[in-house]
Write an enzyme that holds these catalytic residues in place. Structure first.
Site, mmCIF file in Angstrom:
data_model
loop_
_atom_site.group_PDB
_atom_site.id
_atom_site.type_symbol
_atom_site.label_atom_id
_atom_site.label_comp_id
_atom_site.label_asym_id
_atom_site.label_seq_id
_atom_site.Cartn_x
_atom_site.Cartn_y
_atom_site.Cartn_z
ATOM 1 N N GLY A 47 0.822 -1.206 0.000
ATOM 2 C CA GLY A 47 0.000 0.000 0.000
ATOM 3 C C GLY A 47 0.852 1.250 0.000
ATOM 4 O O GLY A 47 2.084 1.191 -0.153
ATOM 5 N N ASP A 163 -11.735 5.982 2.849
ATOM 6 C CA ASP A 163 -11.197 5.245 1.707
ATOM 7 C C ASP A 163 -11.876 3.888 1.562
ATOM 8 O O ASP A 163 -11.217 2.855 1.422
ATOM 9 C CB ASP A 163 -9.677 5.068 1.855
ATOM 10 C CG ASP A 163 -8.986 4.774 0.526
ATOM 11 O OD1 ASP A 163 -9.583 5.052 -0.532
ATOM 12 O OD2 ASP A 163 -7.849 4.266 0.551
ATOM 13 N N ASN A 168 -9.965 -2.419 0.060
ATOM 14 C CA ASN A 168 -9.911 -2.285 1.518
ATOM 15 C C ASN A 168 -10.985 -3.114 2.227
ATOM 16 O O ASN A 168 -11.194 -2.957 3.421
ATOM 17 C CB ASN A 168 -10.036 -0.819 1.931
ATOM 18 C CG ASN A 168 -8.744 -0.058 1.706
ATOM 19 O OD1 ASN A 168 -7.676 -0.647 1.588
ATOM 20 N ND2 ASN A 168 -8.836 1.260 1.637
ATOM 21 N N ASP A 181 -7.639 -1.107 6.651
ATOM 22 C CA ASP A 181 -6.890 0.096 6.301
ATOM 23 C C ASP A 181 -7.535 1.374 6.817
ATOM 24 O O ASP A 181 -8.227 2.082 6.099
ATOM 25 C CB ASP A 181 -6.686 0.198 4.789
ATOM 26 C CG ASP A 181 -5.626 1.233 4.442
ATOM 27 O OD1 ASP A 181 -5.184 1.962 5.357
ATOM 28 O OD2 ASP A 181 -5.241 1.316 3.275
#
Length: 323
Positions: A47, A163, A168, A181
């Site tokens: 990431g 996000d 994710n 995340d």
């Protein structure tokens, strides 16, 4: 930012003991994690802030783990670490990836998570192989909504994830979807519900208000969930330029099909109850309304998904996917 703080701005406790006492996850040495991952041999993800490796807790009946090694520790990585330790360490929900431990060893900053054996929703949904059947996809949508509801309304520090996207969303051995995340997470103080900030998130899932320099609220996550829901429904990415131009931007194509009474174009050859299919499409279209005030709360979204609330016809939306 009165009364409202970015998770990035949290103050690091002065010592490891205090950190461990506050949060519960176990403290590991760098040497221990190096052993558990066999020298960080098996990379399973990468990431913006670091790389994830597969490992095994040796004294816990070979419990498989995921170790996130933060690369940019001078500034962004350090801030990311403070964020994830303070936020994830205090969140506990079946639809959130659980933080098991951490490493604060010299310059090394690592996080230890439960291992999610079935990869990400992106892998499952967009891979060439046959995607999950409709019932399973709807179960995943429910899981995601429940996880977001916990972040928005039920955990101690209210959180805007910022996000939400298929990459994710991770799936455990039973196919249960869990949100991961929290590196972009934002904390909501009890007396504050919004803030101004720079754009965070991923193109295609970012709510229009990020670009309009408007206050960011939990409705930004609702927008992102709406895009993900349409992707789950249609088994394709929100933006795909390999498709004909009129179909390339999913939310626009979905609304045209809905408006023209042509939802069959979205189904393909899959056998789905069209009444339920239309209901889910309407939920997705409500979530991606251009004006945040028109979007439902995530609790309302979950109730719509569960059939506890009627889903009225959504108004025409002027929103466009950000690509």
């Amino acid at each position: 930012m009165q009364g409202y703080i970015w998770a990035y701005e949290m103050i690091m406790p002065k010592d490891d003991a205090k950190l461990n006492g506050d949060l519960g996850p176990r403290s590991y040495s760098y040497f221990e994690l190096e052993r558990m991952t066999e020298g960080f041999k098996d990379e399973i993800g990468r990431g913006a802030f670091g790389t994830v490796y597969k490992g095994v807790i040796l004294n816990d009946i070979q419990k498989v783990i995921a170790v996130k090694r933060l690369d940019k520790v001078l500034r962004n990585g350090e801030i990311e670490f403070q964020t994830e330790m303070k936020v994830i360490g205090k969140t506990h929900h079946r639809n959130l990836v659980r933080l098991i431990g951490f490493c604060l060893d010299g310059p090394n900053r690592l996080l230890v998570y439960e291992y999610m054996s079935n990869g990400s929703l992106a892998d499952t949904l967009f891979a060439p192989k046959t995607p999950p059947p409709w019932e399973k996809r709807m179960q995943i949508a429910h899981n995601i909504a429940r996880g977001i509801l916990y972040l928005h309304e039920e955990c101690t520090s209210k959180i805007i994830h910022c996000d939400i996207k298929p990459q994710n969303i991770l799936l455990d051995e039973n196919g249960c979807a869990k949100i991961s995340d929290f590196g972009l997470a934002k904390l909501l103080q009890p007396d504050q519900t919004r803030t101004f900030t720079d754009i965070r998130g991923t193109r295609g899932y970012v709510a229009p208000e990020w670009h309009r320099k408007l206050p960011i609220t939990v409705k930004a996550d609702v927008y992102s969930f709406g895009i993900v829901l349409l992707e789950i429904i249609c088994c394709r990415r929100g933006v795909d330029w390999n498709l004909p131009e009129e179909e390339a931007i999913l939310d626009e194509w979905v609304y045209r099909c809905f408006e023209n009474g042509e939802l069959g174009q979205l189904v393909g050859e899959e056998e789905i109850d069209m009444q339920h299919f239309e209901r889910m499409i309407k939920v997705g279209l409500w979530c991606i309304q251009y004006e945040p005030s028109l979007r439902p709360t995530i609790k309302m979204v979950l109730h719509m998904l569960e059939g506890l609330l009627d889903v009225p016809i959504p108004p025409a939306s002027s929103s466009r996917s950000v690509i």
